[in-house]
Design a protein around this motif. Sequence first.
Motif, PDB file in Angstrom:
ATOM      1  N   TYR A  84      46.766  70.421 -46.844  1.00  0.00           N
ATOM      2  CA  TYR A  84      45.379  70.141 -46.454  1.00  0.00           C
ATOM      3  C   TYR A  84      45.322  69.745 -44.976  1.00  0.00           C
ATOM      4  O   TYR A  84      44.473  70.220 -44.231  1.00  0.00           O
ATOM      5  CB  TYR A  84      44.799  69.030 -47.325  1.00  0.00           C
ATOM      6  CG  TYR A  84      43.338  68.776 -47.052  1.00  0.00           C
ATOM      7  CD1 TYR A  84      42.358  69.503 -47.712  1.00  0.00           C
ATOM      8  CD2 TYR A  84      42.940  67.815 -46.115  1.00  0.00           C
ATOM      9  CE1 TYR A  84      41.009  69.284 -47.450  1.00  0.00           C
ATOM     10  CE2 TYR A  84      41.603  67.588 -45.849  1.00  0.00           C
ATOM     11  CZ  TYR A  84      40.643  68.326 -46.523  1.00  0.00           C
ATOM     12  OH  TYR A  84      39.310  68.119 -46.252  1.00  0.00           O
ATOM     13  N   ARG A  92      41.804  74.316 -46.771  1.00  0.00           N
ATOM     14  CA  ARG A  92      41.196  73.001 -47.002  1.00  0.00           C
ATOM     15  C   ARG A  92      40.107  73.064 -48.071  1.00  0.00           C
ATOM     16  O   ARG A  92      40.022  72.200 -48.933  1.00  0.00           O
ATOM     17  CB  ARG A  92      40.622  72.447 -45.707  1.00  0.00           C
ATOM     18  CG  ARG A  92      41.687  71.999 -44.750  1.00  0.00           C
ATOM     19  CD  ARG A  92      41.081  71.474 -43.487  1.00  0.00           C
ATOM     20  NE  ARG A  92      42.143  71.027 -42.602  1.00  0.00           N
ATOM     21  CZ  ARG A  92      41.992  70.127 -41.673  1.00  0.00           C
ATOM     22  NH1 ARG A  92      40.810  69.562 -41.478  1.00  0.00           N
ATOM     23  NH2 ARG A  92      42.996  69.778 -40.914  1.00  0.00           N
ATOM     24  N   LYS A  96      40.324  71.091 -51.574  1.00  0.00           N
ATOM     25  CA  LYS A  96      39.244  70.159 -51.887  1.00  0.00           C
ATOM     26  C   LYS A  96      38.621  70.496 -53.240  1.00  0.00           C
ATOM     27  O   LYS A  96      38.363  69.612 -54.055  1.00  0.00           O
ATOM     28  CB  LYS A  96      38.173  70.220 -50.785  1.00  0.00           C
ATOM     29  CG  LYS A  96      37.102  69.161 -50.925  1.00  0.00           C
ATOM     30  CD  LYS A  96      36.053  69.318 -49.836  1.00  0.00           C
ATOM     31  CE  LYS A  96      36.439  68.443 -48.680  1.00  0.00           C
ATOM     32  NZ  LYS A  96      35.390  68.410 -47.634  1.00  0.00           N
ATOM     33  N   ASN A 100      38.544  68.205 -56.809  1.00  0.00           N
ATOM     34  CA  ASN A 100      37.298  67.873 -57.501  1.00  0.00           C
ATOM     35  C   ASN A 100      37.323  68.306 -58.960  1.00  0.00           C
ATOM     36  O   ASN A 100      36.567  67.773 -59.757  1.00  0.00           O
ATOM     37  CB  ASN A 100      36.104  68.504 -56.790  1.00  0.00           C
ATOM     38  CG  ASN A 100      35.821  67.839 -55.453  1.00  0.00           C
ATOM     39  OD1 ASN A 100      36.149  66.677 -55.252  1.00  0.00           O
ATOM     40  ND2 ASN A 100      35.221  68.576 -54.554  1.00  0.00           N
TER      41      ASN A 100
END
Length: 102
Positions: A84, A92, A96, A100
């Motif tokens: 990341y 990225r 991400k 989540n």
Amino acid sequence: MEKQAYYIQVANGEIQSRSDVSPWEFRIFANEKEIQDLRGLFTEMNEADSRTFWRTHLPAVPYHMDKDNDQYDKRMMEVYDKLYELGDEDTRSHIKKMRNEV
């Protein structure tokens, strides 16, 4: 130190400087020191993975109560943190989204 593009496949810890050598999941931009650090993380992750092999033969020890599995999970998270940090926009965004979903 100048950064260049590298192409990463996490499952086998592969780091390539060309995109057409083998399949890849993530593109990062890193200098030689950062690549050495990433290789070290992959090595630590693979060593922890090897230690987890023996636990799989002991059904009395659950996955969530095994320190070797905890080490493997920790090293894998460190790999994704580094990817990341060094990754391009797509890398990225994907990492991400993975975080989540967990």
